[in-house]
Design an enzyme around this catalytic site. Structure first.
Site, PDB file in Angstrom:
ATOM      1  N   HIS A 151       0.815  -1.220   0.000  1.00 43.66           N
ATOM      2  CA  HIS A 151       0.000   0.000   0.000  1.00 43.66           C
ATOM      3  C   HIS A 151       0.844   1.263   0.000  1.00 43.66           C
ATOM      4  O   HIS A 151       1.941   1.310   0.563  1.00 43.66           O
ATOM      5  CB  HIS A 151      -1.027  -0.009   1.125  1.00 43.66           C
ATOM      6  CG  HIS A 151      -0.519  -0.008   2.528  1.00 43.66           C
ATOM      7  ND1 HIS A 151      -0.217   1.145   3.211  1.00 43.66           N
ATOM      8  CD2 HIS A 151      -0.315  -1.024   3.407  1.00 43.66           C
ATOM      9  CE1 HIS A 151       0.163   0.848   4.439  1.00 43.66           C
ATOM     10  NE2 HIS A 151       0.122  -0.464   4.596  1.00 43.66           N
TER      11      HIS A 151
ATOM     12  N   HIS B 275       3.478   2.793  13.112  1.00 44.40           N
ATOM     13  CA  HIS B 275       2.555   3.859  13.509  1.00 44.40           C
ATOM     14  C   HIS B 275       3.095   4.723  14.650  1.00 44.40           C
ATOM     15  O   HIS B 275       2.324   5.366  15.358  1.00 44.40           O
ATOM     16  CB  HIS B 275       1.180   3.298  13.910  1.00 44.40           C
ATOM     17  CG  HIS B 275       0.441   2.639  12.801  1.00 44.40           C
ATOM     18  ND1 HIS B 275      -0.925   2.384  12.853  1.00 44.40           N
ATOM     19  CD2 HIS B 275       0.857   2.189  11.581  1.00 44.40           C
ATOM     20  CE1 HIS B 275      -1.303   1.787  11.725  1.00 44.40           C
ATOM     21  NE2 HIS B 275      -0.235   1.666  10.945  1.00 44.40           N
TER      22      HIS B 275
ATOM     23  N   ASP C 200      -0.064   4.373   1.142  1.00 44.52           N
ATOM     24  CA  ASP C 200      -0.243   5.368   2.193  1.00 44.52           C
ATOM     25  C   ASP C 200       0.529   5.016   3.451  1.00 44.52           C
ATOM     26  O   ASP C 200       0.832   3.855   3.729  1.00 44.52           O
ATOM     27  CB  ASP C 200      -1.718   5.559   2.527  1.00 44.52           C
ATOM     28  CG  ASP C 200      -2.401   4.295   3.033  1.00 44.52           C
ATOM     29  OD1 ASP C 200      -2.099   3.200   2.510  1.00 44.52           O
ATOM     30  OD2 ASP C 200      -3.245   4.400   3.942  1.00 44.52           O
TER      31      ASP C 200
ATOM     32  N   GLU D 190      -4.924   2.125   2.536  1.00 45.81           N
ATOM     33  CA  GLU D 190      -5.082   0.904   3.341  1.00 45.81           C
ATOM     34  C   GLU D 190      -5.326   1.239   4.796  1.00 45.81           C
ATOM     35  O   GLU D 190      -6.098   0.565   5.485  1.00 45.81           O
ATOM     36  CB  GLU D 190      -3.832   0.026   3.201  1.00 45.81           C
ATOM     37  CG  GLU D 190      -3.916  -1.338   3.876  1.00 45.81           C
ATOM     38  CD  GLU D 190      -3.377  -1.360   5.304  1.00 45.81           C
ATOM     39  OE1 GLU D 190      -3.467  -2.424   5.958  1.00 45.81           O
ATOM     40  OE2 GLU D 190      -2.874  -0.321   5.775  1.00 45.81           O
ATOM     41  N   GLU D 191      -4.663   2.298   5.281  1.00 44.62           N
ATOM     42  CA  GLU D 191      -4.677   2.603   6.712  1.00 44.62           C
ATOM     43  C   GLU D 191      -6.035   3.103   7.211  1.00 44.62           C
ATOM     44  O   GLU D 191      -6.249   3.197   8.419  1.00 44.62           O
ATOM     45  CB  GLU D 191      -3.600   3.655   7.030  1.00 44.62           C
ATOM     46  CG  GLU D 191      -2.166   3.214   6.755  1.00 44.62           C
ATOM     47  CD  GLU D 191      -1.648   2.195   7.755  1.00 44.62           C
ATOM     48  OE1 GLU D 191      -2.414   1.789   8.656  1.00 44.62           O
ATOM     49  OE2 GLU D 191      -0.480   1.798   7.638  1.00 44.62           O
TER      50      GLU D 191
ATOM     51  N   ASP E 221       5.775   0.929   7.140  1.00 49.31           N
ATOM     52  CA  ASP E 221       4.410   0.460   6.896  1.00 49.31           C
ATOM     53  C   ASP E 221       3.742   1.439   5.937  1.00 49.31           C
ATOM     54  O   ASP E 221       3.198   2.439   6.371  1.00 49.31           O
ATOM     55  CB  ASP E 221       3.660   0.379   8.231  1.00 49.31           C
ATOM     56  CG  ASP E 221       2.209  -0.006   8.106  1.00 49.31           C
ATOM     57  OD1 ASP E 221       1.805  -0.444   7.021  1.00 49.31           O
ATOM     58  OD2 ASP E 221       1.472   0.154   9.093  1.00 49.31           O
TER      59      ASP E 221
ATOM     60  N   ASP F  73       3.336  -6.549   4.843  1.00 51.81           N
ATOM     61  CA  ASP F  73       2.754  -5.526   5.707  1.00 51.81           C
ATOM     62  C   ASP F  73       2.785  -5.974   7.164  1.00 51.81           C
ATOM     63  O   ASP F  73       1.930  -5.584   7.954  1.00 51.81           O
ATOM     64  CB  ASP F  73       1.317  -5.235   5.257  1.00 51.81           C
ATOM     65  CG  ASP F  73       0.805  -3.889   5.733  1.00 51.81           C
ATOM     66  OD1 ASP F  73       1.618  -3.099   6.252  1.00 51.81           O
ATOM     67  OD2 ASP F  73      -0.403  -3.633   5.601  1.00 51.81           O
TER      68      ASP F  73
END
Length: 409
Positions: free
Chosen positions: A69, A381, A71, A174-175, A135, A198
């Site tokens: 992904h 994150h 983002d 995705e997030e 990520d 991921d």
């Protein structure tokens, strides 16, 4: 590091796709690089889903896919990532990993004891003002390197090592609920099975993900001046609080672990007329998942009955399913190949029931079983996100093995 320099946070408040211009910019950059490398069928959709194909050198081998992904998460930190490589000796600065010498920002060994495992390694980090974005830009980078290496080998020899079609997809947003992958044109991702990259530390293999729903409760009250509020005013915020109060306090993210599910109230917006709760429901077990949704529905109905002058509307959106539920005897070799690849490379596997979901959770419900493989990073994150370079390189080597194994190598 080139990809991490493109700010590509997703924005849950926006409705179009992609939700940030940086994701579109990154998709265009990848499309240009894949075209230059000789990939076939390079296609960028209106929603910035990028697909491409590495043509087979063995037409009899099955087509496999890799999905990553574009983002990065919005964690309330800077959207601009200033990545740097640190030579971490595990001794200097008391074992802390200094991200920015000028500010003294560091990843503290006391808070992150996993650092000790990587003494003597080079580690990729941010400057501490943002996430690193491994990520999933570590996954993006690994897949791009894989594509370029396979295409270069095929070009030099006319046909490199045997492999079937290798189909790539890079999806936005995705997030924020796997929004992007759900707009993918699946005929452009025509594969027997696929992998996402991921997951986190070296050796992680995600065999299960949560079943996931996003629940939106809108409470409509009756507004009036408080001087004549008795018998008239209906406070939607207090009614929403009643719903929260009836939830099981032991069934929240801060009190659960492993395969335990949860119900998480994570956003509240209200005024004297309306109040909106956003609630996530998660469980690996399908029956437990359905029970949690049904219980939430009952609570809302009970509170609504107690406040007949208020309006309560609950909308439940099933976002993704446990990818394990898509595993069958016909496709389980996709997961077996991961363990074979790890064994060949001498990497100890860490089987994981992931307390989250991936784009593969959705793809698996569409008939494309998609296990999830590690990137090598830690602390997704957060400003303490870190990526040891040897683990990063190991993720790439696993992907090369997965291509070989799919072709019977």
């Amino acid at each position: 590091m080139r990809y991490s320099a493109v700010p590509s946070q997703s924005d849950a408040a926006r409705t179009g796709l992609p939700t940030s211009e940086g994701q579109r910019e990154l998709a265009r950059l990848l499309a240009d690089e894949l075209t230059a490398a000789g990939a076939a069928d390079v296609h960028l959709s209106e929603t910035s889903v990028l697909t491409a194909r590495i043509p087979a050198t063995d037409p009899a081998a099955p087509a496999i896919g890799f999905c990553t992904h574009l983002d990065t998460v919005d964690s309330g930190l800077s959207p601009v990532v200033r990545a740097r490589v640190v030579d971490y000796d595990g001794v200097s600065h008391g074992g802390d990993l200094v991200q920015d010498a000028a500010t003294g920002t560091a990843i503290r060994l006391a808070d992150h004891p996993e650092l000790a495992r990587y003494a003597g390694q080079r580690i990729l980090v941010s400057d501490g003002t943002s996430v690193l974005g491994a990520d999933d830009k570590a996954g993006v980078s690994t897949v791009m390197q894989l594509a370029c290496d396979l295409l270069a080998a095929d070009s030099r020899t006319g046909a490199g090592e045997p492999h079937g079609d290798v189909v790539l997809s890079f999806v936005p947003d995705e997030e924020i609920g796997l929004r992007g992958v759900r707009t993918m044109e699946l005929d452009r991702f025509d594969v027997a099975w696929a992998y996402t990259l991921d997951s986190c530390e070296l050796g992680e293999v995600v065999e299960e993900t949560f079943n996931a729903a996003t629940c939106t409760l809108t409470v409509t009250g009756v507004a009036t001046h408080p001087m004549r509020g008795k018998g008239v005013l209906v406070n939607p915020i207090l009614i929403a609080a009643e719903v929260i109060d009836r939830l099981d306090p032991s069934e929240t993210p801060e009190w659960t672990e492993g395969r335990e599910g949860y119900v998480w109230v994570h956003d509240v917006v209200g005024d004297q007329s309306t109040c909106t709760l956003t609630i996530s429901v998660r469980d690996h077990d399908r029956a437990g998942y359905e029970e949690k949704k049904a219980r939430l529905q009952r609570i809302v109905e009970e509170v609504a009955a107690a406040h007949p002058r208020a309006g309560l509307e609950l909308v439940i959106d099933d976002v993704y399913a446990n990818l394990a539920d898509a595993r069958t005897s016909a496709n389980e070799h996709a997961l077996a190949h991961v363990y074979t690849a790890l064994d060949r490379l001498g990497i100890a596997p860490i089987p994981l029931a992931m307390r989250g979901g991936t784009d593969g959770s959705w793809l698996s419900t569409q008939g494309i079983f998609t296990p999830n493989v590690f990137t090598g990073a830690h602390n997704f994150h957060s400003a303490a996100e870190l990526l040891p370079l040897p683990s990063f390189a190991a993720s790439y080597r696993v992907c090369r093995e997965l291509v070989r194994l799919a072709a019977g190598g």
